[in-house]
Write a protein that holds these residues in place. Structure first.
Motif, PDB file in Angstrom:
ATOM      1  N   PRO A 124       0.833  -1.199   0.000  1.00  0.00           N
ATOM      2  CA  PRO A 124       0.000   0.000   0.000  1.00  0.00           C
ATOM      3  C   PRO A 124       0.873   1.256   0.000  1.00  0.00           C
ATOM      4  O   PRO A 124       1.951   1.267   0.592  1.00  0.00           O
ATOM      5  CB  PRO A 124      -0.795  -0.104   1.310  1.00  0.00           C
ATOM      6  CG  PRO A 124      -0.228  -1.232   2.071  1.00  0.00           C
ATOM      7  CD  PRO A 124       0.694  -1.988   1.196  1.00  0.00           C
ATOM      8  N   ARG A 125       0.442   2.258  -0.715  1.00  0.00           N
ATOM      9  CA  ARG A 125       1.184   3.514  -0.733  1.00  0.00           C
ATOM     10  C   ARG A 125       0.194   4.657  -0.565  1.00  0.00           C
ATOM     11  O   ARG A 125      -0.945   4.601  -1.011  1.00  0.00           O
ATOM     12  CB  ARG A 125       2.016   3.681  -1.994  1.00  0.00           C
ATOM     13  CG  ARG A 125       1.241   3.794  -3.268  1.00  0.00           C
ATOM     14  CD  ARG A 125       2.174   3.911  -4.479  1.00  0.00           C
ATOM     15  NE  ARG A 125       1.399   4.067  -5.682  1.00  0.00           N
ATOM     16  CZ  ARG A 125       0.971   5.226  -6.169  1.00  0.00           C
ATOM     17  NH1 ARG A 125       1.284   6.341  -5.560  1.00  0.00           N
ATOM     18  NH2 ARG A 125       0.260   5.269  -7.268  1.00  0.00           N
ATOM     19  N   LYS A 126       0.645   5.672   0.093  1.00  0.00           N
ATOM     20  CA  LYS A 126      -0.196   6.830   0.367  1.00  0.00           C
ATOM     21  C   LYS A 126      -0.117   7.795  -0.820  1.00  0.00           C
ATOM     22  O   LYS A 126       0.957   8.065  -1.340  1.00  0.00           O
ATOM     23  CB  LYS A 126       0.291   7.520   1.637  1.00  0.00           C
ATOM     24  CG  LYS A 126      -0.606   8.622   2.096  1.00  0.00           C
ATOM     25  CD  LYS A 126      -0.208   9.053   3.489  1.00  0.00           C
ATOM     26  CE  LYS A 126      -0.981  10.240   3.929  1.00  0.00           C
ATOM     27  NZ  LYS A 126      -2.235   9.962   4.541  1.00  0.00           N
ATOM     28  N   VAL A 127      -1.271   8.278  -1.228  1.00  0.00           N
ATOM     29  CA  VAL A 127      -1.346   9.238  -2.325  1.00  0.00           C
ATOM     30  C   VAL A 127      -1.520  10.626  -1.714  1.00  0.00           C
ATOM     31  O   VAL A 127      -2.409  10.858  -0.890  1.00  0.00           O
ATOM     32  CB  VAL A 127      -2.532   8.920  -3.269  1.00  0.00           C
ATOM     33  CG1 VAL A 127      -2.653   9.979  -4.354  1.00  0.00           C
ATOM     34  CG2 VAL A 127      -2.391   7.525  -3.852  1.00  0.00           C
ATOM     35  N   GLU A 128      -0.637  11.521  -2.107  1.00  0.00           N
ATOM     36  CA  GLU A 128      -0.665  12.884  -1.571  1.00  0.00           C
ATOM     37  C   GLU A 128      -1.807  13.663  -2.207  1.00  0.00           C
ATOM     38  O   GLU A 128      -2.078  13.557  -3.408  1.00  0.00           O
ATOM     39  CB  GLU A 128       0.666  13.577  -1.873  1.00  0.00           C
ATOM     40  CG  GLU A 128       0.798  14.925  -1.246  1.00  0.00           C
ATOM     41  CD  GLU A 128       2.141  15.560  -1.545  1.00  0.00           C
ATOM     42  OE1 GLU A 128       2.203  16.796  -1.493  1.00  0.00           O
ATOM     43  OE2 GLU A 128       3.097  14.830  -1.846  1.00  0.00           O
ATOM     44  N   ILE A 129      -2.461  14.465  -1.380  1.00  0.00           N
ATOM     45  CA  ILE A 129      -3.539  15.315  -1.859  1.00  0.00           C
ATOM     46  C   ILE A 129      -2.988  16.719  -2.065  1.00  0.00           C
ATOM     47  O   ILE A 129      -2.379  17.303  -1.160  1.00  0.00           O
ATOM     48  CB  ILE A 129      -4.707  15.344  -0.858  1.00  0.00           C
ATOM     49  CG1 ILE A 129      -5.244  13.931  -0.641  1.00  0.00           C
ATOM     50  CG2 ILE A 129      -5.824  16.299  -1.322  1.00  0.00           C
ATOM     51  CD1 ILE A 129      -6.245  13.828   0.492  1.00  0.00           C
ATOM     52  N   ILE A 130      -3.220  17.293  -3.248  1.00  0.00           N
ATOM     53  CA  ILE A 130      -2.726  18.636  -3.548  1.00  0.00           C
ATOM     54  C   ILE A 130      -3.896  19.607  -3.450  1.00  0.00           C
ATOM     55  O   ILE A 130      -4.962  19.384  -4.015  1.00  0.00           O
ATOM     56  CB  ILE A 130      -2.126  18.675  -4.974  1.00  0.00           C
ATOM     57  CG1 ILE A 130      -0.963  17.688  -5.058  1.00  0.00           C
ATOM     58  CG2 ILE A 130      -1.723  20.090  -5.340  1.00  0.00           C
ATOM     59  CD1 ILE A 130      -0.429  17.512  -6.443  1.00  0.00           C
ATOM     60  N   ASN A 131      -3.660  20.743  -2.751  1.00  0.00           N
ATOM     61  CA  ASN A 131      -4.677  21.765  -2.604  1.00  0.00           C
ATOM     62  C   ASN A 131      -4.361  22.845  -3.633  1.00  0.00           C
ATOM     63  O   ASN A 131      -3.381  23.556  -3.525  1.00  0.00           O
ATOM     64  CB  ASN A 131      -4.651  22.336  -1.177  1.00  0.00           C
ATOM     65  CG  ASN A 131      -5.775  23.304  -0.946  1.00  0.00           C
ATOM     66  OD1 ASN A 131      -6.372  23.828  -1.888  1.00  0.00           O
ATOM     67  ND2 ASN A 131      -6.046  23.568   0.319  1.00  0.00           N
ATOM     68  N   GLU A 132      -5.179  22.971  -4.642  1.00  0.00           N
ATOM     69  CA  GLU A 132      -4.956  23.900  -5.746  1.00  0.00           C
ATOM     70  C   GLU A 132      -5.220  25.371  -5.351  1.00  0.00           C
ATOM     71  O   GLU A 132      -4.785  26.261  -6.038  1.00  0.00           O
ATOM     72  CB  GLU A 132      -5.858  23.518  -6.925  1.00  0.00           C
ATOM     73  CG  GLU A 132      -5.565  22.196  -7.544  1.00  0.00           C
ATOM     74  CD  GLU A 132      -4.561  22.279  -8.677  1.00  0.00           C
ATOM     75  OE1 GLU A 132      -4.478  23.322  -9.326  1.00  0.00           O
ATOM     76  OE2 GLU A 132      -3.872  21.274  -8.893  1.00  0.00           O
ATOM     77  N   LYS A 133      -5.918  25.623  -4.289  1.00  0.00           N
ATOM     78  CA  LYS A 133      -6.283  26.999  -3.895  1.00  0.00           C
ATOM     79  C   LYS A 133      -5.127  27.700  -3.192  1.00  0.00           C
ATOM     80  O   LYS A 133      -5.178  28.910  -3.037  1.00  0.00           O
ATOM     81  CB  LYS A 133      -7.491  26.986  -2.991  1.00  0.00           C
ATOM     82  CG  LYS A 133      -8.759  26.549  -3.702  1.00  0.00           C
ATOM     83  CD  LYS A 133      -9.937  26.656  -2.790  1.00  0.00           C
ATOM     84  CE  LYS A 133     -11.201  26.265  -3.556  1.00  0.00           C
ATOM     85  NZ  LYS A 133     -12.381  26.394  -2.731  1.00  0.00           N
ATOM     86  N   LYS A 134      -4.131  27.067  -2.772  1.00  0.00           N
ATOM     87  CA  LYS A 134      -3.023  27.718  -2.053  1.00  0.00           C
ATOM     88  C   LYS A 134      -2.119  28.479  -2.947  1.00  0.00           C
ATOM     89  O   LYS A 134      -1.788  28.333  -3.995  1.00  0.00           O
ATOM     90  CB  LYS A 134      -2.212  26.689  -1.287  1.00  0.00           C
ATOM     91  CG  LYS A 134      -2.940  26.216  -0.067  1.00  0.00           C
ATOM     92  CD  LYS A 134      -2.013  25.311   0.701  1.00  0.00           C
ATOM     93  CE  LYS A 134      -2.611  24.861   1.996  1.00  0.00           C
ATOM     94  NZ  LYS A 134      -1.772  24.047   2.765  1.00  0.00           N
TER      95      LYS A 134
END
Length: 134
Positions: A124-134
């Motif tokens: 299992p690998r963690k997928v990073e979440i990107i916040n486009e509003k920053k």
């Protein structure tokens, strides 16, 4: 007396089912050391390392023991009850990812160390979440 009765019942059921009698097999423990490592400990009291054979073939582990010395030689051995097994064979089905790393014998206990190898692409690998509003 009771152990003889158990052996008789065990042998009767074994003849009916075709399975090996429980009393003919050495005792063993399977221990999970951590997420990927396991250990199998088999009671091989009385067997020397040259009396034991460990074979892995087609994902099947087979451990056999056979006395090389003749313990029933009447000149050297005058036992009233002969309870030592001269031969045993244990078999275990292994997942294709389980690898036997080493085997050792200490004080009559045969210890086999296993590793469960998981390929990187299956971990299992963690997928990073990107916040486009920053």
């Amino acid at each position: 007396m009771f152990s003889d009765r158990f052996k008789q019942i065990d042998n009767m059921f074994s003849r009916l089912t075709g399975e090996k009698p429980i009393s003919d097999l050495p005792s063993y423990d399977l221990i999970q050391k951590n997420e990927n490592n396991y250990q199998l400990i088999i009671n091989t009291a009385g067997y020397k390392e040259e009396d034991l054979d460990i074979l892995v073939h087609n994902n099947k582990l087979t451990v056999t023991g056979k006395y090389k010395e003749n313990i029933n030689n009447k000149d050297n051995y005058n036992g009233c009850i002969k309870g030592l097994k001269k031969y045993f064979s244990l078999s275990f089905n292994l997942d294709n990812r389980i690898k036997v790393k080493q085997a050792k014998i200490i004080l009559g206990l045969l210890t086999l160390d296993f590793e469960y190898e998981i390929p990187e692409q299956e971990k299992p690998r963690k997928v990073e979440i990107i916040n486009e509003k920053k």
